[in-house]
Design a protein around this motif. Structure first.
Motif, PDB file in Angstrom:
ATOM      1  N   TRP A  43      -2.059  48.862 -20.209  1.00  0.00           N
ATOM      2  CA  TRP A  43      -2.557  47.722 -20.661  1.00  0.00           C
ATOM      3  C   TRP A  43      -1.815  46.565 -19.850  1.00  0.00           C
ATOM      4  CZ3 TRP A  43      -6.353  47.651 -23.397  1.00  0.00           C
ATOM      5  CH2 TRP A  43      -6.650  48.952 -24.514  1.00  0.00           C
ATOM      6  N   LEU A  44      -0.658  46.688 -19.202  1.00  0.00           N
ATOM      7  CA  LEU A  44      -0.103  45.685 -18.615  1.00  0.00           C
ATOM      8  C   LEU A  44      -1.025  45.591 -17.205  1.00  0.00           C
ATOM      9  CD1 LEU A  44       2.267  43.998 -17.949  1.00  0.00           C
ATOM     10  CD2 LEU A  44       3.323  45.851 -16.861  1.00  0.00           C
ATOM     11  N   PHE A  45      -1.621  46.624 -16.755  1.00  0.00           N
ATOM     12  CA  PHE A  45      -2.108  46.545 -15.508  1.00  0.00           C
ATOM     13  C   PHE A  45      -3.781  46.033 -15.939  1.00  0.00           C
ATOM     14  CE2 PHE A  45       0.417  50.011 -13.582  1.00  0.00           C
ATOM     15  CZ  PHE A  45       1.355  49.211 -12.742  1.00  0.00           C
ATOM     16  N   ALA A  46      -4.214  46.509 -16.982  1.00  0.00           N
ATOM     17  CA  ALA A  46      -5.510  45.931 -17.631  1.00  0.00           C
ATOM     18  C   ALA A  46      -5.466  44.372 -17.743  1.00  0.00           C
ATOM     19  CB  ALA A  46      -5.973  46.533 -18.772  1.00  0.00           C
ATOM     20  N   LEU A  47      -4.302  43.943 -18.248  1.00  0.00           N
ATOM     21  CA  LEU A  47      -4.045  42.549 -18.394  1.00  0.00           C
ATOM     22  C   LEU A  47      -3.982  41.811 -17.065  1.00  0.00           C
ATOM     23  CD1 LEU A  47      -3.799  40.055 -20.257  1.00  0.00           C
ATOM     24  CD2 LEU A  47      -1.452  40.645 -20.455  1.00  0.00           C
ATOM     25  N   LEU A  48      -3.247  42.378 -16.118  1.00  0.00           N
ATOM     26  CA  LEU A  48      -3.039  41.822 -14.835  1.00  0.00           C
ATOM     27  C   LEU A  48      -4.166  41.938 -14.077  1.00  0.00           C
ATOM     28  CD1 LEU A  48      -0.907  40.772 -12.730  1.00  0.00           C
ATOM     29  CD2 LEU A  48      -0.745  43.042 -11.873  1.00  0.00           C
ATOM     30  N   PHE A  49      -5.175  42.669 -14.206  1.00  0.00           N
ATOM     31  CA  PHE A  49      -6.527  42.760 -13.614  1.00  0.00           C
ATOM     32  C   PHE A  49      -7.377  41.617 -14.116  1.00  0.00           C
ATOM     33  CE2 PHE A  49     -11.167  44.188 -13.871  1.00  0.00           C
ATOM     34  CZ  PHE A  49     -11.336  44.004 -12.488  1.00  0.00           C
ATOM     35  N   VAL A  50      -7.350  41.485 -15.356  1.00  0.00           N
ATOM     36  CA  VAL A  50      -8.326  40.319 -16.058  1.00  0.00           C
ATOM     37  C   VAL A  50      -7.885  38.953 -15.639  1.00  0.00           C
ATOM     38  CG1 VAL A  50      -8.742  39.532 -18.425  1.00  0.00           C
ATOM     39  CG2 VAL A  50      -8.891  41.873 -17.968  1.00  0.00           C
ATOM     40  N   VAL A  51      -6.506  38.613 -15.632  1.00  0.00           N
ATOM     41  CA  VAL A  51      -6.104  37.448 -15.136  1.00  0.00           C
ATOM     42  C   VAL A  51      -6.197  37.161 -13.563  1.00  0.00           C
ATOM     43  CG1 VAL A  51      -3.935  35.963 -15.081  1.00  0.00           C
ATOM     44  CG2 VAL A  51      -4.572  37.453 -17.093  1.00  0.00           C
ATOM     45  N   CYS A  52      -5.682  38.004 -12.727  1.00  0.00           N
ATOM     46  CA  CYS A  52      -5.958  37.946 -11.305  1.00  0.00           C
ATOM     47  C   CYS A  52      -7.200  37.970 -10.899  1.00  0.00           C
ATOM     48  CB  CYS A  52      -4.976  38.949 -10.626  1.00  0.00           C
ATOM     49  SG  CYS A  52      -3.066  38.612 -10.870  1.00  0.00           S
ATOM     50  N   ILE A  56      -9.601  35.579  -8.960  1.00  0.00           N
ATOM     51  CA  ILE A  56     -10.148  35.680  -7.574  1.00  0.00           C
ATOM     52  C   ILE A  56     -11.661  35.406  -7.709  1.00  0.00           C
ATOM     53  CG2 ILE A  56     -10.703  37.555  -5.853  1.00  0.00           C
ATOM     54  CD1 ILE A  56      -7.850  38.773  -6.657  1.00  0.00           C
ATOM     55  N   PHE A  57     -12.405  35.930  -8.644  1.00  0.00           N
ATOM     56  CA  PHE A  57     -13.594  35.848  -8.608  1.00  0.00           C
ATOM     57  C   PHE A  57     -14.225  34.237  -8.891  1.00  0.00           C
ATOM     58  CE2 PHE A  57     -13.940  40.370 -10.405  1.00  0.00           C
ATOM     59  CZ  PHE A  57     -14.381  40.830  -9.310  1.00  0.00           C
ATOM     60  N   GLU A  58     -13.267  33.478  -9.359  1.00  0.00           N
ATOM     61  CA  GLU A  58     -13.507  32.006  -9.664  1.00  0.00           C
ATOM     62  C   GLU A  58     -13.450  31.464  -8.188  1.00  0.00           C
ATOM     63  OE1 GLU A  58     -14.667  28.678 -11.644  1.00  0.00           O
ATOM     64  OE2 GLU A  58     -14.500  30.778 -12.327  1.00  0.00           O
ATOM     65  N   LEU A  59     -12.374  31.806  -7.523  1.00  0.00           N
ATOM     66  CA  LEU A  59     -12.101  31.323  -5.875  1.00  0.00           C
ATOM     67  C   LEU A  59     -13.333  31.662  -5.206  1.00  0.00           C
ATOM     68  CD1 LEU A  59      -8.337  31.809  -5.255  1.00  0.00           C
ATOM     69  CD2 LEU A  59      -9.428  29.523  -5.689  1.00  0.00           C
ATOM     70  N   LEU A  60     -13.928  32.870  -5.297  1.00  0.00           N
ATOM     71  CA  LEU A  60     -14.909  33.143  -4.645  1.00  0.00           C
ATOM     72  C   LEU A  60     -16.175  32.357  -5.020  1.00  0.00           C
ATOM     73  CD1 LEU A  60     -14.426  37.140  -4.394  1.00  0.00           C
ATOM     74  CD2 LEU A  60     -14.277  35.470  -2.470  1.00  0.00           C
TER      75      LEU A  60
END
Length: 67
Positions: A43-52, A56-60
């Motif tokens: 869940w920690l990695f899932a949350l990190l993936f969703v936030v980061c 990244i997709f917003e910057l792209l």
């Protein structure tokens, strides 16, 4: 200075009373138990993936909007 038997008994009685007041002493060498994380790694990695990933997709999207 050497204690008399009467002083020794009095000191031992006093030490016993104080020991009862304090409770039993903890062991000197206590094994440390590694503290477990309150959140699962998945869940920690899932949350990190969703936030980061969202950042990244917003910057792209912003960069692609300029072209």
């Amino acid at each position: 200075m050497v204690q008399t038997p009467q002083q020794r008994r009095a000191n031992e009685a006093f030490a016993k009373k104080q020991e009862v007041k304090r409770g039993k002493p903890e062991p000197v060498l206590k094994k440390s138990v590694p503290q477990k994380s309150p959140i699962n790694k998945f869940w920690l990695f899932a949350l990190l993936f969703v936030v980061c990933g969202g950042l990244i997709f917003e910057l792209l999207r912003i960069i692609a909007g300029y072209f």
